[in-house]
Design a protein around this motif. Sequence first.
Motif: not given
Length: 315
Positions: A27-54
């Motif tokens: 990084n940051p070559s992904d913005v420039y047609y490059g290559r990257t290696i990334s890893v997802n980590i459990e240390n931090f997260n975002a959570s979204v909750r969806l409830e059906p409604s009329s």
Amino acid sequence: MKENGSSSGDINIIEHKAYARIGLIGNPSDVYYGRTISVNIENFNASVRLEPSSDLFILPHHTHDLVQFSSLNHLTGLSGSSAIACAAFSCLLDFYNVRDKIAVEIRPQLILNAEEELGIVAGLQDRVAQVYGGLVYMDFDKEHMHKHGHGKYTQLNSSLLPPLHLIYAENPSDSGKVHSSVRQRWLDGDEFIISSMEQVANLALEGKTAILEKDYAKLADLMNKNFDLRRQMFGDAALGALNIEMVEVARSVGAASKFTGSGGAVVAYCPDGPSQVELLEDACKKSGFSIVPVKVVPSLLNESDIRALSSTVTP
């Protein structure tokens, strides 16, 4: 995802998490047609909750909303904004039952398209990592991108990684401003920026080999080179004194270090093992930085996702 029925049993609640991302190499070559290696980590997260409604309701949380969106809110450089979008997208895939109908490879671009409508400037790296999970090698070859609408993404075995540590500041700089001048210079054909960004992209190719061969000394060298090239391109003023200090604190004890993204957090590797980790922890404490061991998220792809996937997993 978890589904909970209401008291009448007619409402399903869908909830998904998306995790923080560490840009390990490239990084940051992904913005420039490059290559990257990334890893997802459990240390931090975002959570979204969806409830059906009329009706459509956007309900602010009585404590968090407007000032905080999960554990990623106060950290830049760890893909917090894209985590919210990715988690919401996962909820919608399940709500409309189209998870096996939308190709995994194009999901990151769909998420990025939505973010761009909000004025967020970013590349595909974060969204790819958060859609796939685990450790991912990404090749954003220009010809392939234009022909297929996505890059070439390969999941690697995350157990091949050495122990990594995350260093961050409680009051980080804004990562959204870091790309601006370099991006324009690249578009203007600046030879230094173009050649430097190609070097950064090549580090990811070398990094893939180093990880597969467990050549951690090489990986450490590549991490350091990655930051040094970024610093030459962006300059200290753009990177920010606090962000640079985090890297220098890690290097002061011999650890390899680089930005996880565009600033606000640093990934470090201690090639000399536990004794060096202790030195790093002490150095971070003295400098007022937080440090935690990296916990890698396994692949996030389920059976429906795999049916919509053409990329491979490298053992």
